[in-house]
Write a protein that holds these residues in place. Structure first.
Motif, PDB file in Angstrom:
ATOM      1  N   SER A 120     -14.661 -48.950  34.772  1.00  0.00           N
ATOM      2  CA  SER A 120     -13.782 -47.973  34.128  1.00  0.00           C
ATOM      3  C   SER A 120     -13.483 -48.354  32.862  1.00  0.00           C
ATOM      4  CB  SER A 120     -12.848 -47.319  35.140  1.00  0.00           C
ATOM      5  OG  SER A 120     -11.845 -48.345  34.697  1.00  0.00           O
ATOM      6  N   LEU A 121     -13.225 -49.304  32.820  1.00  0.00           N
ATOM      7  CA  LEU A 121     -13.257 -49.380  31.071  1.00  0.00           C
ATOM      8  C   LEU A 121     -14.103 -49.110  30.342  1.00  0.00           C
ATOM      9  CD1 LEU A 121     -11.389 -53.196  31.736  1.00  0.00           C
ATOM     10  CD2 LEU A 121     -10.363 -50.509  31.632  1.00  0.00           C
ATOM     11  N   ALA A 122     -15.598 -49.201  30.512  1.00  0.00           N
ATOM     12  CA  ALA A 122     -16.483 -48.692  29.482  1.00  0.00           C
ATOM     13  C   ALA A 122     -16.200 -47.154  28.947  1.00  0.00           C
ATOM     14  CB  ALA A 122     -17.714 -48.146  30.079  1.00  0.00           C
ATOM     15  N   ARG A 123     -14.675 -46.979  29.268  1.00  0.00           N
ATOM     16  CA  ARG A 123     -14.606 -45.810  28.855  1.00  0.00           C
ATOM     17  C   ARG A 123     -13.937 -45.534  28.552  1.00  0.00           C
ATOM     18  NH1 ARG A 123     -11.910 -41.597  32.748  1.00  0.00           N
ATOM     19  NH2 ARG A 123     -11.313 -43.654  33.837  1.00  0.00           N
ATOM     20  N   ASP A 124     -13.771 -44.766  26.577  1.00  0.00           N
ATOM     21  CA  ASP A 124     -12.409 -45.363  25.737  1.00  0.00           C
ATOM     22  C   ASP A 124     -11.212 -44.666  25.988  1.00  0.00           C
ATOM     23  OD1 ASP A 124     -11.054 -45.607  23.187  1.00  0.00           O
ATOM     24  OD2 ASP A 124     -12.500 -44.082  22.023  1.00  0.00           O
ATOM     25  N   HIS A 125      -9.930 -45.265  25.708  1.00  0.00           N
ATOM     26  CA  HIS A 125      -8.670 -43.728  26.071  1.00  0.00           C
ATOM     27  C   HIS A 125      -7.596 -43.516  25.439  1.00  0.00           C
ATOM     28  CE1 HIS A 125      -5.768 -46.972  24.803  1.00  0.00           C
ATOM     29  NE2 HIS A 125      -7.046 -47.516  24.262  1.00  0.00           N
ATOM     30  N   ASP A 126      -7.269 -42.531  25.193  1.00  0.00           N
ATOM     31  CA  ASP A 126      -6.075 -42.141  24.155  1.00  0.00           C
ATOM     32  C   ASP A 126      -4.999 -42.040  24.181  1.00  0.00           C
ATOM     33  OD1 ASP A 126      -8.461 -39.436  24.409  1.00  0.00           O
ATOM     34  OD2 ASP A 126      -7.504 -38.869  26.438  1.00  0.00           O
ATOM     35  N   GLY A 127      -4.972 -43.661  24.059  1.00  0.00           N
ATOM     36  CA  GLY A 127      -3.224 -43.868  23.605  1.00  0.00           C
ATOM     37  C   GLY A 127      -2.958 -43.698  22.583  1.00  0.00           C
ATOM     38  N   ALA A 128      -4.026 -43.908  21.202  1.00  0.00           N
ATOM     39  CA  ALA A 128      -3.319 -42.942  19.729  1.00  0.00           C
ATOM     40  C   ALA A 128      -2.717 -42.192  19.565  1.00  0.00           C
ATOM     41  CB  ALA A 128      -4.856 -43.662  19.322  1.00  0.00           C
ATOM     42  N   THR A 129      -3.558 -40.505  20.756  1.00  0.00           N
ATOM     43  CA  THR A 129      -3.311 -39.397  20.576  1.00  0.00           C
ATOM     44  C   THR A 129      -1.799 -39.625  21.302  1.00  0.00           C
ATOM     45  OG1 THR A 129      -5.332 -38.699  21.057  1.00  0.00           O
ATOM     46  CG2 THR A 129      -3.501 -37.662  21.792  1.00  0.00           C
ATOM     47  N   VAL A 130      -1.568 -40.351  22.290  1.00  0.00           N
ATOM     48  CA  VAL A 130      -0.331 -40.423  22.987  1.00  0.00           C
ATOM     49  C   VAL A 130       0.533 -40.958  21.404  1.00  0.00           C
ATOM     50  CG1 VAL A 130       1.395 -41.501  24.275  1.00  0.00           C
ATOM     51  CG2 VAL A 130      -0.911 -40.358  24.867  1.00  0.00           C
ATOM     52  N   ALA A 131       0.780 -41.911  21.176  1.00  0.00           N
ATOM     53  CA  ALA A 131       1.663 -42.733  20.375  1.00  0.00           C
ATOM     54  C   ALA A 131       1.448 -41.123  19.774  1.00  0.00           C
ATOM     55  CB  ALA A 131       0.689 -43.358  19.598  1.00  0.00           C
ATOM     56  N   GLU A 132       0.920 -40.576  18.490  1.00  0.00           N
ATOM     57  CA  GLU A 132       1.311 -39.586  17.721  1.00  0.00           C
ATOM     58  C   GLU A 132       2.651 -38.740  18.512  1.00  0.00           C
ATOM     59  OE1 GLU A 132      -0.905 -36.866  15.101  1.00  0.00           O
ATOM     60  OE2 GLU A 132      -2.080 -37.491  16.155  1.00  0.00           O
ATOM     61  N   TRP A 133       2.241 -38.468  19.899  1.00  0.00           N
ATOM     62  CA  TRP A 133       2.846 -36.751  20.320  1.00  0.00           C
ATOM     63  C   TRP A 133       4.248 -37.699  20.858  1.00  0.00           C
ATOM     64  CZ3 TRP A 133      -0.519 -35.865  25.327  1.00  0.00           C
ATOM     65  CH2 TRP A 133      -1.859 -35.383  24.845  1.00  0.00           C
ATOM     66  N   MET A 134       4.221 -38.881  20.779  1.00  0.00           N
ATOM     67  CA  MET A 134       5.196 -39.767  21.305  1.00  0.00           C
ATOM     68  C   MET A 134       6.444 -39.448  19.194  1.00  0.00           C
ATOM     69  SD  MET A 134       4.961 -42.424  23.086  1.00  0.00           S
ATOM     70  CE  MET A 134       5.538 -42.903  24.686  1.00  0.00           C
ATOM     71  N   MET A 135       5.760 -40.306  18.642  1.00  0.00           N
ATOM     72  CA  MET A 135       6.355 -39.584  17.475  1.00  0.00           C
ATOM     73  C   MET A 135       6.832 -38.158  16.975  1.00  0.00           C
ATOM     74  SD  MET A 135       7.519 -43.212  16.901  1.00  0.00           S
ATOM     75  CE  MET A 135       7.539 -43.646  18.183  1.00  0.00           C
ATOM     76  N   ARG A 136       5.744 -37.408  16.839  1.00  0.00           N
ATOM     77  CA  ARG A 136       6.050 -36.121  16.785  1.00  0.00           C
ATOM     78  C   ARG A 136       7.045 -35.578  17.596  1.00  0.00           C
ATOM     79  NH1 ARG A 136       2.908 -34.352  13.219  1.00  0.00           N
ATOM     80  NH2 ARG A 136       0.586 -35.299  12.753  1.00  0.00           N
ATOM     81  N   PHE A 137       7.111 -36.206  18.535  1.00  0.00           N
ATOM     82  CA  PHE A 137       8.261 -35.379  19.762  1.00  0.00           C
ATOM     83  C   PHE A 137       9.441 -36.279  19.127  1.00  0.00           C
ATOM     84  CE2 PHE A 137      11.345 -36.423  23.187  1.00  0.00           C
ATOM     85  CZ  PHE A 137      11.263 -35.390  24.270  1.00  0.00           C
ATOM     86  N   VAL A 138      10.049 -37.259  19.008  1.00  0.00           N
ATOM     87  CA  VAL A 138      10.774 -37.649  18.154  1.00  0.00           C
ATOM     88  C   VAL A 138      11.724 -37.539  16.692  1.00  0.00           C
ATOM     89  CG1 VAL A 138      11.863 -39.921  17.227  1.00  0.00           C
ATOM     90  CG2 VAL A 138      10.784 -40.299  19.355  1.00  0.00           C
ATOM     91  N   ALA A 139       9.928 -36.683  15.527  1.00  0.00           N
ATOM     92  CA  ALA A 139      10.557 -36.139  14.322  1.00  0.00           C
ATOM     93  C   ALA A 139      10.948 -34.796  14.895  1.00  0.00           C
ATOM     94  CB  ALA A 139       9.456 -36.652  13.763  1.00  0.00           C
ATOM     95  N   THR A 140      10.635 -34.154  16.051  1.00  0.00           N
ATOM     96  CA  THR A 140      11.273 -32.779  16.099  1.00  0.00           C
ATOM     97  C   THR A 140      12.564 -32.285  16.288  1.00  0.00           C
ATOM     98  OG1 THR A 140       8.518 -32.680  17.039  1.00  0.00           O
ATOM     99  CG2 THR A 140      11.007 -30.943  17.734  1.00  0.00           C
ATOM    100  N   PRO A 141      12.787 -32.035  15.447  1.00  0.00           N
ATOM    101  CA  PRO A 141      14.971 -31.618  15.854  1.00  0.00           C
ATOM    102  C   PRO A 141      14.745 -30.907  17.132  1.00  0.00           C
ATOM    103  CG  PRO A 141      13.792 -30.583  13.913  1.00  0.00           C
ATOM    104  CD  PRO A 141      12.662 -30.802  14.544  1.00  0.00           C
TER     105      PRO A 141
END
Length: 238
Positions: free
Chosen positions: A215-236
């Motif tokens: 299954s590790l032949a596929r890429d993953h969306d860790g960078a997307t989740v990282a951005e979502w987390m920071m945008r979640f924190v940044a949202t008032p």
């Protein structure tokens, strides 16, 4: 202006992997460097009893993964639960990954336990159920690297499912604009997942290990989740 994030590191990685990967706090710092929201990070290993100073101010607290059971009663877990409940009552934003995802669910009225499905390993895909303002556009399923044998089996009151699969129904959830958690590991890289699979070969069995490795032949969306987390924190907060 940069966000200030406190990373509560809840484990030590295997000694033979320290030279290459350092630790979960370091993995998260490396991950978050690759997303566009400006942020600074401080890491405190709570297994060792390290916590931020009383007068320190952060925009969010992130609880990492761990080999420990979130439903365990180790003294350091009880101390961490008390700390997080206090932060929650103060209105601070909380982020959780794997162990952190499960611990926050437990702490806030949900349930986590050993999963009947067995180990979740390798690369896993989830269906997204929510489209929140902090989520950048994403096509198709959300794919993350995973390594867990426990799962959230009941969400806290007021929680909303963000992502799920048949194997893991509560793979990501949020509680209003204060808590955001993921069962998968956005901070993992393929080499670390491979190393874990090799080290656990005897416990997993060769067929399970080979399927996870494939299954590790596929890429993953860790960078997307990282951005979502920071945008979640940044949202008032509303």
């Amino acid at each position: 202006m940069s966000l200030r994030i406190c990373i509560l590191e809840t484990d030590h990685i295997r000694p033979e992997l320290v030279e290459q990967f350092t630790g979960y706090g370091a993995m998260f710092k490396e991950l978050f460097k690759r997303q566009p929201v400006a942020a600074e990070f401080e890491v405190f290993n709570v297994v060792e009893g390290h916590y931020p100073p009383e007068d320190a101010a952060y925009d969010a607290y992130l609880v990492t993964g761990s080999k420990a059971d979130s439903f365990g009663n180790d003294p350091w877990i009880e101390t961490l639960k008390a700390f997080l409940l206090d932060r929650y009552k103060r209105g601070d934003k909380l982020l959780g990954v794997c162990f952190g995802h499960q611990l926050l669910a437990l702490l806030l009225g949900g349930r986590a336990q050993r999963a009947e499905q067995g180990w979740g390993l390798g690369n896993h895909s989830y269906q997204l159920h929510a489209k929140a303002p902090w989520m950048t556009a994403h096509e198709g399923d959300l794919t993350l690297l995973i390594s867990h044998q426990d799962q959230v089996t009941e969400l806290p009151e007021g929680a909303t499912v963000v992502a799920s699969s048949e194997f893991c129904p509560y793979a990501a959830y949020q509680i209003n604009d204060q808590v955001l958690c993921f069962q998968g590991h956005p901070e993992f890289v393929h080499d670390y997942s491979r190393a874990l699979l090799d080290l656990r070969q005897q416990h997993l069995g060769e067929d399970v290990r080979q399927a996870a490795l494939a299954s590790l032949a596929r890429d993953h969306d860790g960078a997307t989740v990282a951005e979502w987390m920071m945008r979640f924190v940044a949202t008032p907060r509303s």
